[in-house]
Design a protein around this motif. Structure first.
Motif, PDB file in Angstrom:
ATOM      1  N   THR A 180       0.819  -1.219   0.000  1.00 21.55           N
ATOM      2  CA  THR A 180       0.000   0.000   0.000  1.00 21.55           C
ATOM      3  C   THR A 180       0.852   1.268   0.000  1.00 21.55           C
ATOM      4  OG1 THR A 180      -0.151  -0.164   2.402  1.00 21.55           O
ATOM      5  CG2 THR A 180      -1.974  -1.082   1.140  1.00 21.55           C
ATOM      6  N   ASP A 181       2.164   1.116  -0.039  1.00 23.34           N
ATOM      7  CA  ASP A 181       3.043   2.291  -0.118  1.00 23.34           C
ATOM      8  C   ASP A 181       3.411   2.625  -1.562  1.00 23.34           C
ATOM      9  OD1 ASP A 181       3.141   2.684   2.615  1.00 23.34           O
ATOM     10  OD2 ASP A 181       4.904   1.404   2.893  1.00 23.34           O
ATOM     11  N   TYR A 216       3.030   4.176  -5.065  1.00 21.72           N
ATOM     12  CA  TYR A 216       2.327   5.231  -5.804  1.00 21.72           C
ATOM     13  C   TYR A 216       3.102   5.484  -7.085  1.00 21.72           C
ATOM     14  CZ  TYR A 216       0.096   6.387  -1.327  1.00 21.72           C
ATOM     15  OH  TYR A 216      -0.604   6.337  -0.151  1.00 21.72           O
ATOM     16  N   ARG A 260      -7.096   5.584  -8.782  1.00 19.18           N
ATOM     17  CA  ARG A 260      -7.568   5.197  -7.456  1.00 19.18           C
ATOM     18  C   ARG A 260      -8.881   4.426  -7.622  1.00 19.18           C
ATOM     19  NH1 ARG A 260      -3.174   7.556  -6.994  1.00 19.18           N
ATOM     20  NH2 ARG A 260      -2.607   8.800  -5.167  1.00 19.18           N
ATOM     21  N   GLU A 282      -9.096   9.952  -5.640  1.00 23.67           N
ATOM     22  CA  GLU A 282     -10.022   9.371  -4.652  1.00 23.67           C
ATOM     23  C   GLU A 282     -11.390  10.049  -4.709  1.00 23.67           C
ATOM     24  OE1 GLU A 282      -9.124   7.027  -2.340  1.00 23.67           O
ATOM     25  OE2 GLU A 282      -6.926   7.052  -2.440  1.00 23.67           O
ATOM     26  N   GLU A 283     -11.350  11.373  -4.812  1.00 19.95           N
ATOM     27  CA  GLU A 283     -12.587  12.146  -4.748  1.00 19.95           C
ATOM     28  C   GLU A 283     -13.509  11.787  -5.917  1.00 19.95           C
ATOM     29  OE1 GLU A 283      -9.470  13.269  -4.209  1.00 19.95           O
ATOM     30  OE2 GLU A 283      -9.741  13.563  -2.055  1.00 19.95           O
ATOM     31  N   THR A 313      -4.557  -2.118   6.565  1.00 13.69           N
ATOM     32  CA  THR A 313      -5.775  -2.721   6.027  1.00 13.69           C
ATOM     33  C   THR A 313      -5.463  -3.297   4.636  1.00 13.69           C
ATOM     34  OG1 THR A 313      -6.424  -0.619   5.064  1.00 13.69           O
ATOM     35  CG2 THR A 313      -7.340  -1.156   7.238  1.00 13.69           C
ATOM     36  N   ARG A 319      -4.687   1.571  -7.850  1.00 14.35           N
ATOM     37  CA  ARG A 319      -4.441   1.396  -6.421  1.00 14.35           C
ATOM     38  C   ARG A 319      -5.776   1.268  -5.700  1.00 14.35           C
ATOM     39  NH1 ARG A 319      -1.204   3.053  -2.282  1.00 14.35           N
ATOM     40  NH2 ARG A 319      -2.542   3.737  -0.592  1.00 14.35           N
ATOM     41  N   HIS A 349      -7.137   0.575  -1.672  1.00 16.00           N
ATOM     42  CA  HIS A 349      -6.753   0.400  -0.267  1.00 16.00           C
ATOM     43  C   HIS A 349      -8.007   0.571   0.576  1.00 16.00           C
ATOM     44  CE1 HIS A 349      -3.650   1.485   3.112  1.00 16.00           C
ATOM     45  NE2 HIS A 349      -4.336   0.410   3.354  1.00 16.00           N
ATOM     46  N   ARG A 354     -10.590   1.570   7.051  1.00 13.23           N
ATOM     47  CA  ARG A 354     -10.721   0.725   8.249  1.00 13.23           C
ATOM     48  C   ARG A 354     -12.135   0.153   8.345  1.00 13.23           C
ATOM     49  NH1 ARG A 354      -7.619  -2.465  10.683  1.00 13.23           N
ATOM     50  NH2 ARG A 354      -5.986  -0.889  10.480  1.00 13.23           N
ATOM     51  N   ARG A 393      -1.634  12.433   3.583  1.00 18.19           N
ATOM     52  CA  ARG A 393      -1.668  12.215   2.129  1.00 18.19           C
ATOM     53  C   ARG A 393      -0.622  13.058   1.412  1.00 18.19           C
ATOM     54  NH1 ARG A 393      -7.557  12.030  -0.430  1.00 18.19           N
ATOM     55  NH2 ARG A 393      -6.303  11.365  -2.216  1.00 18.19           N
ATOM     56  N   ARG A 404       2.689  11.246   1.783  1.00 20.95           N
ATOM     57  CA  ARG A 404       2.767   9.985   1.055  1.00 20.95           C
ATOM     58  C   ARG A 404       2.621  10.164  -0.448  1.00 20.95           C
ATOM     59  NH1 ARG A 404       2.069   5.217   3.641  1.00 20.95           N
ATOM     60  NH2 ARG A 404       0.822   4.360   1.947  1.00 20.95           N
ATOM     61  N   THR A 464       6.636   7.569   2.409  1.00 21.57           N
ATOM     62  CA  THR A 464       5.604   6.582   2.750  1.00 21.57           C
ATOM     63  C   THR A 464       5.889   5.874   4.074  1.00 21.57           C
ATOM     64  OG1 THR A 464       6.741   4.962   1.392  1.00 21.57           O
ATOM     65  CG2 THR A 464       4.917   6.146   0.359  1.00 21.57           C
ATOM     66  N   LYS A 511       2.290   6.011   8.047  1.00 16.47           N
ATOM     67  CA  LYS A 511       1.295   5.042   7.566  1.00 16.47           C
ATOM     68  C   LYS A 511      -0.144   5.425   7.878  1.00 16.47           C
ATOM     69  CE  LYS A 511       4.659   2.181   6.532  1.00 16.47           C
ATOM     70  NZ  LYS A 511       5.189   2.262   5.171  1.00 16.47           N
ATOM     71  N   GLY A 531      -3.583   4.014   9.075  1.00 13.39           N
ATOM     72  CA  GLY A 531      -4.134   2.792   9.678  1.00 13.39           C
ATOM     73  C   GLY A 531      -5.626   2.930   9.885  1.00 13.39           C
ATOM     74  N   CYS A 532      -6.129   4.177   9.844  1.00  9.22           N
ATOM     75  CA  CYS A 532      -7.566   4.375  10.057  1.00  9.22           C
ATOM     76  C   CYS A 532      -8.044   5.682   9.412  1.00  9.22           C
ATOM     77  CB  CYS A 532      -7.896   4.392  11.550  1.00  9.22           C
ATOM     78  SG  CYS A 532      -7.254   5.824  12.436  1.00  9.22           S
ATOM     79  N   TYR A 544       4.314  -2.135  10.723  1.00 12.06           N
ATOM     80  CA  TYR A 544       3.444  -1.092  10.185  1.00 12.06           C
ATOM     81  C   TYR A 544       3.165   0.014  11.200  1.00 12.06           C
ATOM     82  CZ  TYR A 544       0.044   0.620   6.779  1.00 12.06           C
ATOM     83  OH  TYR A 544      -0.629   1.371   5.845  1.00 12.06           O
TER      84      TYR A 544
END
Ligand code: FES
Ligand code: FES
Lengths: 764, 158
Positions: A28-29, A31, A37, A109-110, A188, A264, A266, A269, B27, B30, B36, B39, B41-42, B103
């Motif tokens: 997930t790193d 890009y 997306r 994403e948007e 995730t 990509r 992802h 949560r 964001r 990254r 990166t 991270k 996670g949520c 992670y």
């Protein structure tokens, strides 16, 4: 005792430096400039017919590159480790809230998010089935055409259990129920895919547990040559069983194929909690009979699993529940039956412990109750009934590999916490009057490997390159447990070379061989044996190369400690680097493969049952119960595992420490709450994980035994320590406040209620 | 949407970068700056995997909007080592085997850095409190806490 340079020591992990500097690249790193997306449209109802699915408006949105539905799947629309009935994209029916209906890939994403909102779905709601009880009713709607029973298992009974119970002096019966549990890996599900049109190759990076199975599952759905699908599954930001199944892989491959651009995906949560598999909720009923002498006579177990909407690997999970349910004890008569039932609840799946945590929670309380009935010490009682190597198990198979349950119990008895427990509790209580303290113990045997009849193998490759660099190629995934370091230790030890010389290339279907899945606590034993097999082939090969170089017969040479030397003149040697240079100059690089297959049990009950290897473990917990608030604090846990030989002491401790806290969460806090198919827990504000402030002091006492068929005597340890910690805590709560629990998690409210009930009965 | 420019100090160097105004710092790091190590996670402020230091304070970078860092100082996991030389916390994490899947580790180390910068002699409870916003699912925290204690001792001895 053999003395080793790497085995059985504390060896720093070979991947730690990159992890502490942030340099490790997880899938997930990844890009890149023109990367799209992706997002998944999930069902908004837990159970419904799909009347209409219209993606036309979403397709027209500027910036959207693809919107896919089931119509765009070239091959089989389904996945699943055992039975592939989990739809890639639903056709006419949704069966749980995580079901996928459509995929979007857009420039950002948007835009992807907006496109999702433009997809129109019309549903016809169907009745929602939450529990197996509802699903088994005569008039229950069928979740799948074949009926609501996903799987049933009846292990051939041993003796006559009814007779055994009738002849017992004491018989107890109880039903225990457990909740759905979330893996909650910090990374995730997610990854990236790229389609190389020229080569016809689709590459998917996705943290998983078995890249080669993912490759086949992707190929099946895309109707693609598996050899033209490259899956890179390592490293993974935590897995615990939850990444053995497909999550984003097929979706990513489809989108890459249709858009021809890097994509990509992802999961958020919330999506991870709703869509991904969980530890099954189960109900287990025990009937256990015992003589007045404290000997167990009979056990009858029934398990009902709530498996959710699709199969994934639910059958084997239920089977392992049954196999785990008697524990490492002798019973002359036994019977084990179970069913796994479809519902519209959360998806049940693979989870560290694999069906064992649910049943051992009940069994080890029952054993404590039996010991108490006779006024016996709980460890004495377990010792009296524990199995030994060569014994016939409760299931009826012979235990032909190392059995260390007695040693773990003996070691537990010798710990200060157990020996001085009354004084420890008194002292603690003197300092905190409003609390009561208790100490509890529990044990388990945990199967290692997939089991009889299943493809339980490994292949690895060892190469020695010019300059002496040693490359170990394995399909195994590093899911966090430290297996790569253990492999490097084993190879360095077997070759007699420095560990720093070894580079491990892992989890890549194009760059490493198929080593089987990283699950079932299997990867140390099986990959270790494959490494030793490779070294066995490598040594004569190295002698051959040296013989060629020196121009003498091979039998005048010998291999030891990373070099070939003259028998007659040990100072005349060739190092691995020199050997590799010589081989390289003659154009034949040094490369060998090693293979291994699990030895299996003497019985075969089908579907992997029973197993031939087990980790044995005893755990002791010290808890404090606040009698005012009902809050349970776990103060100390000691884990005493027998996993054969410990390859990396830090690794074994790390597995135990992490597993204990996971078990603590399961016991006290964690619960995926689903009501009428709707998820009430959607993040870490509602799904509570233990933090650094909650965790006990921990100690790991490694109880070593040598398993002759394991590499350096090793078996495995990944799962066992997360299992008996639950009943150890529950037994400790009983020791503190005299109340028992038949349901998890044990919330402060539940504790208070039970204590009030107890006070009520005592007054009466 | 129109992008905006933000300028700030990142790991000791001045940066100037274009960003959509609604991007979080997470964001931005990254997806625009290629860092990166921090991270997600949520992305809701509930796990700590995205912890960075903002003017020396640990923050969840998923809760900070990119424009908020204008003119400020951001330190990420990539900014801790001096070339090949790791900082004492990183070293202790390796040595004490505090890393499993890894992670959560960048966020953990950033929280530990903030702690030891202000409190070189933390008690075990202070360490636990400092990392209580950083979830780890692999290690049970035991070796992480130990590593931070060892790092603190080493820093004090220097
Ligand atoms: S990603 Fe920021 S707190 Fe979880
Ligand atoms: S090391 Fe995996 S989450 Fe902490």
């Amino acid at each position: 005792m053999t003395s080793y340079r790497y085995i059985g020591r504390r060896v720093p992990r070979i991947d730690a430096r990159d992890k502490v500097t942030g340099r490790t690249v997880y899938s997930t790193d990844r890009y890149s400039e023109n990367m799209l997306r992706a997002r998944v449209l999930r069902s908004s109802l837990p159970h419904a017919k799909i009347i209409r699915l219209d993606v036309s408006r979403a397709r027209e949105l500027p910036g959207v590159e693809a919107v896919l539905t089931h119509e765009d799947i070239p091959g089989h629309n389904g996945f699943g480790i055992v039975t592939p009935n989990w739809p890639v994209l639903c056709v006419d029916r949704v069966r749980y809230r995580g079901d996928a209906l459509a995929l979007v890939a857009a420039r950002d994403e948007e835009t992807a998010e907006e496109a999702l909102s433009l997809i129109e779905v019309e549903y016809e709601p169907l009745p929602i089935i939450e529990t197996p009880e509802e699903a088994l009713r005569e008039d229950a709607p069928l979740i799948h055409e074949g009926g609501n029973i996903q799987h049933s298992m009846d292990i051939p009974p041993k003796g006559d259990v009814e007779k055994g119970l009738a002849e017992s002096d004491i018989v107890i019966e109880e039903t225990y129920s457990t909740q759905f549990m979330e893996h909650a890996y910090l990374e995730t599900e997610g990854g990236v895919a790229i389609y190389d049109e020229e080569e016809g190759v689709i590459t998917v990076w996705c943290g998983d547990q078995y890249a080669f199975r993912d490759q086949l599952q992707i190929a099946r759905s895309l109707d693609w040559d598996p050899l033209k699908i490259r899956v890179i599954g390592s490293p993974t930001g935590g897995a615990f069983g939850g990444k053995d199944e497909i999550s984003v892989q097929i979706h990513l491959a489809l989108l890459a194929y249709y858009t021809k651009k890097p994509v990509r995906l992802h999961w958020s949560r919330e999506e991870s909690i709703v869509a991904g598999p969980k530890r099954h909720a189960m109900k287990t009923t025990f009937r256990i009979g015992m003589g007045n002498d404290g000997k167990l006579k009979a056990i009858d177990v029934k398990v009902v699993a709530n498996t959710g909407a699709y199969d994934t690997i639910a059958g084997p999970v239920l089977n392992l529940s049954l196999e785990s349910s008697p524990g490492p004890y002798k019973y002359p008569q036994s019977r084990f039956r179970g069913i796994s039932v479809y519902t519209n609840n959360a998806m049940g799946g693979e989870f560290r412990g694999f069906g064992a945590a649910q049943v051992v929670f009940g069994l080890e309380q029952e054993l404590d109750k039996l010991a108490e009935r006779l006024g016996m010490d709980p460890i004495e009682f377990r010792l009296l009934n524990a199995v030994e190597e060569g014994d016939i198990s409760a299931l009826g198979h012979r235990l032909q590999t190392s059995v260390g349950i007695k040693e773990t119990l003996e070691a537990a008895r010798k710990t200060d916490l157990w020996r001085d427990r009354e004084k420890i509790k008194r002292d603690l209580n003197a300092a905190a009057r409003y609390k009561k303290f208790g100490v509890g113990v529990a044990s388990e045997w945990h199967a290692v490997g997939l089991g009889v009849g299943l493809p339980d193998f490994s292949n690895i490759i060892v190469e020695i390159h010019e300059g002496g660099e040693i490359i170990l190629r394995t399909g195994a995934i590093e899911i966090g447990q430290g297996n790569l370091t253990a492999y490097a230790q084993m190879l360095a030890e077997a070759l007699g070379c420095d560990i720093e010389k070894i580079k491990v290339i892992h989890g890549d279907t194009f760059e490493s061989p198929d080593s089987g899945t990283v699950t079932a606590s299997r990867s140390i034993l099986i990959n270790g044996n494959a490494i030793l097999d490779a070294v066995k082939t490598l040594q004569p090969k190295l002698i051959e190369i040296a013989a060629d170089k020196f121009g003498i017969p091979g039998d005048e040479l010998e291999y030891s400690d990373g070099r070939v030397s003259f028998r007659s003149d040990p100072d005349r040697t060739l190092t691995l680097a020199e050997l590799a240079d010589h081989a390289g100059s003659s154009g034949v690089p040094i490369k060998v493969t090693g293979t291994a297959v699990f030895a299996t049990s003497d019985k075969d009950f089908g579907d992997g049952l029973p197993h031939n290897y087990y980790t044995y473990i005893t755990q002791i917990a010290l808890v404090g119960v606040d009698t005012g608030t009902g809050e349970v604090e776990v103060l100390k846990v000691i884990s005493l595992p027998e996993m054969g030989k410990a390859i990396n002491v830090d690794g074994v401790e790390g597995q135990c420490e992490g597993a204990v806290v996971m078990g603590q969460g399961y016991t006290l806090y964690e619960n995926v709450v689903v009501e009428k198919g709707e998820f009430k827990t959607t993040g870490f504000a509602t799904y509570i994980l233990p933090t650094a402030l909650d965790v006990p002091e921990q100690e790991t006492v490694i109880v070593e035994k040598f398993e002759k068929s394991g590499p350096f005597g090793a078996k495995g340890v990944g799962e066992a320590p997360t299992v008996p910690v639950t009943p150890a805590i529950v037994n400790a709560i009983y020791d503190a406040v005299r109340v028992r629990f038949k349901k998890l998690p044990i919330t402060p409210e539940a504790v208070l209620e039970k204590m009030r009930d107890l006070a009520g009965t005592e007054e009466r | 949407m129109e992008e905006i420019t933000v300028q700030f100090m990142l790991n000791g160097k001045a940066v100037r970068v274009e960003t959509p105004p609604a991007f979080t710092l997470l964001r931005l790091l990254r997806e625009r700056l290629g860092l990166t190590g921090t991270k997600p996670g949520c992305e809701r402020g509930e796990c700590g995997a995205c912890t960075v230091l903002l003017d020396g304070e640990p923050v969840n970078s998923c809760l900070i909007l990119a424009p908020q860092v204008e003119g400020r100082e951001v330190l990420t996991i990539e900014g801790l080592a001096d070339g090949d030389k790791l900082n004492p916390i990183q070293e202790a994490f390796i040595e004490k085997s505090a890393v499993q899947c890894g992670y959560c580790i960048p966020g953990m180390i950033m929280s530990a850095t903030a702690l030891l910068d202000t409190n070189p002699e933390p008690s075990r409870d202070e360490i636990k409190t400092a990392i209580s916003g950083n979830l780890c699912r692999c290690t049970g925290y035991t070796k992480i806490i130990r590593a931070i204690e060892v790092a603190a001792e080493r820093i004090r001895k220097r």
